[in-house]
Design a protein around this motif. Structure first.
Motif, PDB file in Angstrom:
ATOM      1  N   ARG A  59       0.815  -1.224   0.000  1.00 49.87           N
ATOM      2  CA  ARG A  59       0.000   0.000   0.000  1.00 49.87           C
ATOM      3  C   ARG A  59       0.849   1.274   0.000  1.00 49.87           C
ATOM      4  O   ARG A  59       0.362   2.339  -0.403  1.00 49.87           O
ATOM      5  CB  ARG A  59      -0.939   0.021   1.206  1.00 49.87           C
ATOM      6  N   ASP A  60       2.098   1.201   0.452  1.00 53.53           N
ATOM      7  CA  ASP A  60       2.930   2.411   0.474  1.00 53.53           C
ATOM      8  C   ASP A  60       3.200   2.953  -0.920  1.00 53.53           C
ATOM      9  O   ASP A  60       3.577   4.126  -1.070  1.00 53.53           O
ATOM     10  CB  ASP A  60       4.254   2.135   1.189  1.00 53.53           C
ATOM     11  N   GLN A 109      -4.508   9.421  -0.996  1.00 54.37           N
ATOM     12  CA  GLN A 109      -5.966   9.348  -1.009  1.00 54.37           C
ATOM     13  C   GLN A 109      -6.460   7.907  -1.107  1.00 54.37           C
ATOM     14  O   GLN A 109      -7.425   7.514  -0.445  1.00 54.37           O
ATOM     15  CB  GLN A 109      -6.523  10.169  -2.180  1.00 54.37           C
ATOM     16  N   LEU A 110      -5.773   7.127  -1.926  1.00 52.79           N
ATOM     17  CA  LEU A 110      -6.181   5.747  -2.101  1.00 52.79           C
ATOM     18  C   LEU A 110      -5.919   4.934  -0.834  1.00 52.79           C
ATOM     19  O   LEU A 110      -6.743   4.112  -0.419  1.00 52.79           O
ATOM     20  CB  LEU A 110      -5.445   5.133  -3.298  1.00 52.79           C
ATOM     21  N   LYS A 111      -4.780   5.167  -0.195  1.00 56.84           N
ATOM     22  CA  LYS A 111      -4.493   4.488   1.069  1.00 56.84           C
ATOM     23  C   LYS A 111      -5.557   4.833   2.115  1.00 56.84           C
ATOM     24  O   LYS A 111      -5.993   3.970   2.882  1.00 56.84           O
ATOM     25  CB  LYS A 111      -3.103   4.875   1.577  1.00 56.84           C
ATOM     26  N   GLN A 112      -5.974   6.079   2.127  1.00 58.74           N
ATOM     27  CA  GLN A 112      -7.000   6.506   3.081  1.00 58.74           C
ATOM     28  C   GLN A 112      -8.316   5.793   2.813  1.00 58.74           C
ATOM     29  O   GLN A 112      -8.994   5.331   3.737  1.00 58.74           O
ATOM     30  CB  GLN A 112      -7.212   8.015   3.016  1.00 58.74           C
ATOM     31  N   LEU A 113      -8.704   5.696   1.543  1.00 56.01           N
ATOM     32  CA  LEU A 113      -9.956   5.035   1.193  1.00 56.01           C
ATOM     33  C   LEU A 113      -9.946   3.578   1.636  1.00 56.01           C
ATOM     34  O   LEU A 113     -10.904   3.086   2.244  1.00 56.01           O
ATOM     35  CB  LEU A 113     -10.208   5.119  -0.317  1.00 56.01           C
ATOM     36  N   ILE A 114      -8.863   2.856   1.350  1.00 55.32           N
ATOM     37  CA  ILE A 114      -8.790   1.440   1.710  1.00 55.32           C
ATOM     38  C   ILE A 114      -8.835   1.271   3.227  1.00 55.32           C
ATOM     39  O   ILE A 114      -9.490   0.361   3.743  1.00 55.32           O
ATOM     40  CB  ILE A 114      -7.528   0.800   1.102  1.00 55.32           C
ATOM     41  N   ARG A 115      -8.151   2.151   3.946  1.00 52.50           N
ATOM     42  CA  ARG A 115      -8.210   2.104   5.412  1.00 52.50           C
ATOM     43  C   ARG A 115      -9.640   2.329   5.906  1.00 52.50           C
ATOM     44  O   ARG A 115     -10.107   1.663   6.836  1.00 52.50           O
ATOM     45  CB  ARG A 115      -7.283   3.157   6.016  1.00 52.50           C
ATOM     46  N   GLU A 116     -10.347   3.256   5.281  1.00 48.13           N
ATOM     47  CA  GLU A 116     -11.732   3.529   5.674  1.00 48.13           C
ATOM     48  C   GLU A 116     -12.630   2.329   5.379  1.00 48.13           C
ATOM     49  O   GLU A 116     -13.523   1.991   6.163  1.00 48.13           O
ATOM     50  CB  GLU A 116     -12.245   4.764   4.935  1.00 48.13           C
TER      51      GLU A 116
END
Length: 309
Positions: free
Chosen positions: A134-135, A140-147
């Protein structure tokens, strides 16, 4: 009081295996003799995955936008329409990979009809390979997947067969730290125990950070329709040249010297070809972040113009 309808929201980023999971769920529901309906959301203007839904099940398809933002009103009217069927036991909503599950849940819980549905459960499918790397993704994409992970009532860690036990254990620890109360299952090919999702309880949801397709993520989608067969070797050369920001491709292809049409799936750099038993339009859908749509369309047209050797 009239019977309440169960709602299951299938969440997870592009290519995580949501349609495969949905297919298995629907098979089990039919085996149990339950009556269910399906809502499928596509970012583009055509559907490829709808063939996975049995023809005898009610299906509503929402195109050209994400049901958590740009076409939220369409989802609300669709859910109202489904309520006209008094015999439904459950509704399955397969979101786009770019959807925030809480915003979909908010729509399902509209004051207009919230009392008609039982507690909606969010089932998030996580591609462990994408999580491991994920790094390399945008902030923004990392944030979405975390959400998507954080708000799940049930977490399915998919494609675990592609990692070592130690890697899976590390990811499991990370995921459970982020979402400690969700029921968690490790899978390959999105295969989960029969009816396991129906016993999952809804977890009280926290506030969330809104992540919309058209502003923060800049995800684009477009459709190309091939009018003739293409060369397989040149097509695979083209696939290898694609940037990492192409997250998902799905469509139907015809190749030189092959009588069949193939359903083509591509995610996380991995292509899959499945022989299609019937003749279908050669629609080809690409989804990604910050795509140069004009350039990609030109490349596809060039593939099509290549004459058979």
């Amino acid at each position: 009081m009239s019977k309440q309808i169960e709602v299951y929201i299938l969440s997870g980023f592009l290519g995580s295996g949501k349609t495969t999971l949905l297919t298995q769920m629907l098979e089990q529901e039919q085996k149990n003799g339950r009556k269910v309906a399906v809502v499928m959301n596509e970012l583009g203007k055509v559907s490829i995955d709808s063939d996975a839904v049995p023809a005898n099940l009610p299906l509503a398809e929402l195109f050209d936008g994400c049901i958590c933002c740009t076409i939220q009103e369409k989802l609300e009217s669709t859910m109202q329409g489904l309520l006209m069927d008094k015999e439904l036991d459950a509704v399955y909503i397969e979101t786009t990979g770019a959807a925030h599950p809480i915003e979909v849940l908010d729509t399902v819980l509209s004051p207009i009809f919230a009392d008609k549905f039982s507690a909606a459960r969010i089932i998030t499918l996580l591609d462990v390979l994408r999580w491991k790397e994920r790094d390399a993704l945008s902030i923004q994409l990392k944030q979405l997947i975390r959400e998507q992970v954080r708000h799940a009532d049930m977490l399915i860690l998919n494609k675990t067969d592609l990692l070592s036990e130690a890697e899976v254990s590390t990811i499991l620890f990370e995921i459970q730290s982020l979402s400690p109360y969700a029921k968690t299952i490790l899978t390959s090919f999105a295969k989960i125990p029969e009816n396991s999702w129906r016993q999952v309880k809804q977890i009280e949801k926290e506030s969330h950070h809104s992540v919309h397709v058209n502003d923060m993520l800049h995800i684009k989608t477009f459709v190309h329709r091939f009018t003739s067969s293409i060369d397989l070797v040149r097509f695979e050369d083209w696939l290898r040249s694609l940037p990492d920001t192409v997250y998902r491709i799905k469509g139907y292809l015809s190749f030189h010297h092959a009588a069949s049409i193939y359903l083509f799936q591509y995610s996380y750099g991995t292509p899959l070809y499945l022989k299609e038993p019937v003749k279908v339009p050669l629609n080809f859908v690409m989804i990604g972040e910050n795509l140069d749509v004009d350039s990609l369309k030109a490349q596809l047209m060039q593939l099509e113009q290549t004459e058979e050797s």
